[in-house]
Design a protein around this motif. Structure first.
Motif: not given
Length: 119
Positions: A33-55
């Protein structure tokens, strides 16, 4: 070609909760998941490596954001609790076939996004 469809955004009051969903049509190496607030750059906030479930959850949202995935449904979720006005923005799902580089924005595929507005 991976396609992503986000849902679950909306307008909520501060302190509320939302659960965002991202449905993919195929498995991939990393999904986030990335988010982009008004007037700001897109940033990564959360994610998962599917192969091993690492979050991964960004320090700025740790404790309020929880990422999870239903592999059978190929769906990624983002549970957001205790919403704050600064959480307002467009939330995008993204995938990459080879790496989980949450600090970079050049992921292979992005969805259309779902808007979150906190007042």
């Amino acid at each position: 070609h991976v396609q992503l469809v986000e849902s679950g955004g909306g307008s909520v009051q501060a302190g509320g909760s939302l659960r965002l969903s991202c449905a993919a049509n195929a498995h991939t190496f990393c999904i986030a998941w990335f988010r982009q607030a008004p007037g700001k750059e897109r940033e990564g906030v959360a994610g998962i490596q599917v192969s091993n479930g690492m979050t991964y959850v960004a320090d700025s949202v740790k404790g309020r954001f929880t990422v999870s995935r239903d592999n059978a449904k190929k769906t990624l979720y983002l549970q957001i609790n205790t919403l704050k006005p600064e959480d307002t923005g467009m939330y995008y799902c993204a995938t990459d076939p080879s790496a989980c580089m949450y600090g970079r924005r050049n992921w292979s595929t992005y969805g259309q996004g779902t808007q979150v507005t906190v007042s």
